[in-house]
Design a protein around this motif. Structure first.
Motif, mmCIF file in Angstrom:
data_model
loop_
_atom_site.group_PDB
_atom_site.id
_atom_site.type_symbol
_atom_site.label_atom_id
_atom_site.label_comp_id
_atom_site.label_asym_id
_atom_site.label_seq_id
_atom_site.Cartn_x
_atom_site.Cartn_y
_atom_site.Cartn_z
ATOM 1 N N THR A 165 33.481 -17.784 38.968
ATOM 2 C CA THR A 165 34.201 -19.025 38.665
ATOM 3 C C THR A 165 34.659 -19.099 37.209
ATOM 4 O O THR A 165 35.507 -19.905 36.874
ATOM 5 N N ASP A 166 34.090 -18.299 36.339
ATOM 6 C CA ASP A 166 34.454 -18.344 34.927
ATOM 7 C C ASP A 166 34.862 -16.943 34.463
ATOM 8 O O ASP A 166 34.013 -16.070 34.291
ATOM 9 N N ASP A 198 25.545 -16.574 22.431
ATOM 10 C CA ASP A 198 25.256 -18.014 22.329
ATOM 11 C C ASP A 198 26.565 -18.803 22.240
ATOM 12 O O ASP A 198 26.857 -19.440 21.235
ATOM 13 N N THR A 199 27.368 -18.753 23.296
ATOM 14 C CA THR A 199 28.659 -19.446 23.323
ATOM 15 C C THR A 199 28.771 -20.270 24.612
ATOM 16 O O THR A 199 27.884 -20.215 25.458
ATOM 17 N N SER A 200 29.884 -20.979 24.748
ATOM 18 C CA SER A 200 30.058 -21.808 25.953
ATOM 19 C C SER A 200 30.311 -20.947 27.204
ATOM 20 O O SER A 200 30.202 -21.438 28.322
ATOM 21 N N TRP A 204 23.958 -19.356 28.423
ATOM 22 C CA TRP A 204 23.512 -20.659 28.954
ATOM 23 C C TRP A 204 24.174 -21.000 30.276
ATOM 24 O O TRP A 204 23.746 -21.921 30.971
ATOM 25 N N ARG A 205 25.222 -20.257 30.647
ATOM 26 C CA ARG A 205 25.877 -20.526 31.925
ATOM 27 C C ARG A 205 25.190 -19.813 33.086
ATOM 28 O O ARG A 205 25.562 -19.999 34.240
ATOM 29 N N VAL A 233 16.735 -16.155 22.056
ATOM 30 C CA VAL A 233 17.709 -16.916 21.263
ATOM 31 C C VAL A 233 17.105 -18.252 20.822
ATOM 32 O O VAL A 233 17.260 -18.662 19.676
ATOM 33 N N ILE A 234 16.371 -18.922 21.726
ATOM 34 C CA ILE A 234 15.801 -20.238 21.395
ATOM 35 C C ILE A 234 14.730 -20.112 20.312
ATOM 36 O O ILE A 234 14.741 -20.836 19.329
ATOM 37 N N ARG B 2 26.275 -28.115 21.161
ATOM 38 C CA ARG B 2 26.473 -26.753 21.619
ATOM 39 C C ARG B 2 25.804 -26.524 22.972
ATOM 40 O O ARG B 2 24.872 -27.236 23.355
ATOM 41 N N GLU B 3 26.290 -25.525 23.660
ATOM 42 C CA GLU B 3 25.802 -25.209 25.013
ATOM 43 C C GLU B 3 24.280 -24.972 25.011
ATOM 44 O O GLU B 3 23.586 -25.359 25.936
ATOM 45 N N ARG B 4 23.805 -24.368 23.930
ATOM 46 C CA ARG B 4 22.376 -24.072 23.820
ATOM 47 C C ARG B 4 21.553 -25.369 23.842
ATOM 48 O O ARG B 4 20.556 -25.472 24.544
ATOM 49 N N TRP B 7 21.447 -26.992 27.242
ATOM 50 C CA TRP B 7 20.526 -26.264 28.134
ATOM 51 C C TRP B 7 19.075 -26.633 27.825
ATOM 52 O O TRP B 7 18.280 -26.903 28.733
ATOM 53 N N ILE B 8 18.741 -26.670 26.534
ATOM 54 C CA ILE B 8 17.368 -27.007 26.132
ATOM 55 C C ILE B 8 17.039 -28.437 26.585
ATOM 56 O O ILE B 8 15.961 -28.694 27.124
ATOM 57 N N ILE B 83 32.192 -28.200 35.715
ATOM 58 C CA ILE B 83 32.942 -27.281 34.844
ATOM 59 C C ILE B 83 33.120 -25.886 35.448
ATOM 60 O O ILE B 83 33.871 -25.075 34.924
ATOM 61 N N GLU B 84 32.438 -25.623 36.555
ATOM 62 C CA GLU B 84 32.670 -24.334 37.217
ATOM 63 C C GLU B 84 33.773 -24.416 38.268
ATOM 64 O O GLU B 84 34.176 -23.393 38.808
ATOM 65 N N GLN B 89 37.408 -26.826 34.828
ATOM 66 C CA GLN B 89 37.860 -25.897 33.794
ATOM 67 C C GLN B 89 39.119 -26.404 33.100
ATOM 68 O O GLN B 89 39.344 -26.133 31.937
#
Lengths: 268, 119
Positions: A165-166, A198-200, A204-205, A233-234, B2-4, B7-8, B83-84, B89
């Motif tokens: 999907t991405d 570490d991007t959109s 994380w996806r 990363v965290i 941010r995405e990170r 998620w956290i 968003i998927e 998108q």
């Protein structure tokens, strides 16, 4: 009577935009792989069938394709293990098709390159013109050994629901490669590599569907690598780590001249 | 954000939700089990008990946290699904704005009910 199977192959010829399945009957012998069957078709039935392969022994990762709905290496999977009289073969999902069973791996390798899959060192001089090897203990090697078996066959990427999907999603193979170098005790490229994942469209996806781990022909488990990469990363494990130094110069062993027999005198 | 961080936040709220939901389910629906363990809980769903609980400040704060966790966790999940899709998108920014607005609206509504119960 010789056993036969039906190969149902997805055919696609780009300018015509015509696509669909064509059936071929192939005689089977003991130990025959799907790739052997495809080569039999190409050599004896239809020379226009286009496939990509190289090593024929599960090492190069060129012959990845979807066999009866599951991505695998055609040279790795034996026909007798499929247990079906019809073998449906089509190109890998999530990769743009070029012709018949061949996909364009350009975007896939571009994503692989983005995570800098090589050792990054601050001592560029030593890295470019090495004097000795970098130090690494066997235990440190075990940290990444499993993930270094990746062939870049693209099977994991083909089943990833997020990659479907991405288009910009880096994918399980790239995460596995990033993790492999991030945990390498010789590496010093933490910041650069983490910046890439570490991007959109990065780590994380990942939904942890786990299909990548299911289909990997080498047991790399990119799903595990992705989850470990998130933790890395965290918590920043490895940030600012000084890479392993080079091994100490071995002490030269004094020659025991008296015990070494002299060569015989030249005859010519 | 941010995405990170998103998620956290979703993972932390998931952990909190697990604890809070477990407490809520046992307190409200399995109070016999709690009674067996020696914790006296009786007729929790009776009107006078509900009224009494809603006047308790500590429980009200707990319910505000519960509400916030459920909204944050659920709406981040919904965002991840949207968003998927092709619509998500194209209009990712609008989707996030709408979900934040929706979240704040629900949160305000929930907090209003809890505060009114305290009075």
């Amino acid at each position: 009577m010789q056993k036969k199977v039906i190969f149902k192959i997805w055919r696609f010829k780009p300018p015509e935009k015509r696509q669909g399945y064509t059936k071929y009957e192939v005689p089977v012998v003991e130990g025959m792989t799907v790739l052997d069957g495809l080569l039999h078709i190409k050599e004896n039935i239809d020379a226009s069938l286009t496939i990509r392969y190289s090593c024929r022994m599960g090492v190069c990762g060129s012959c990845g394709m979807v066999i009866n709905g599951k991505p695998d290496l055609a040279c790795h999977l034996q026909i007798s293990h499929i247990r079906s009289k019809v073998i449906e073969v089509r190109p890998l999902f999530n990769h743009p098709a070029v012709k018949d069973l061949i996909c364009d791996f350009g975007p896939f390798f571009e994503k692989h390159r983005m995570v800098k899959p090589y050792l990054i060192r601050k001592d560029a001089g030593e890295q470019e013109n090495p004097t000795l090897e970098y130090k690494q203990l066997p235990q440190e090697h075990l940290d990444y050994m499993q993930f270094s078996y990746c062939l870049k066959c693209g099977c994991c990427y083909a089943v990833c629901p997020t990659a479907a999907t991405d288009e910009l999603y880096l994918g399980p193979q790239a995460f596995s490669a990033a993790f492999r170098y991030l945990v390498d005790s010789r590496d010093e490229g933490w910041e650069e590599r983490v910046l890439a994942v570490d991007t959109s469209h990065g780590i994380w996806r990942c939904h942890f569907a786990g299909s990548c781990a299911q289909v990997c022909p080498k047991g790399v488990d990119p799903g595990l690598a992705s989850q470990l990469l998130k933790r890395l990363v965290i918590f920043g494990t490895g940030r600012g780590r000084a890479g392993a130094g080079i091994i100490e110069k071995p002490v030269p062993v004094p020659e025991k001249i008296e015990k070494i027999p002299k060569p015989p005198p030249a005859t010519v | 954000m941010r995405e990170r961080h998103i998620w956290i936040l979703q993972m932390v709220t998931a952990l909190l939700l697990f604890v809070l939901l477990l407490g809520h389910i046992f307190w409200m629906h399995y109070h016999e089990a709690l009674n067996l363990l020696g914790i006296k809980v009786e007729k929790v769903l009776a009107y006078e008990h509900v009224r009494e609980r809603s006047k308790n400040l500590a429980l009200s704060i707990l319910y505000v946290i519960f509400l916030a966790c459920a909204l944050i966790h659920g709406l981040i999940g919904l965002r991840n699904i949207i968003i998927e899709t092709s619509i998500g998108q194209k209009f990712g920014g609008v989707v996030v704005f709408l979900l934040v607005f929706l979240g704040l609206l629900f949160f305000a509504g929930g907090v209003f009910v809890i505060v009114m119960g305290l009075m």
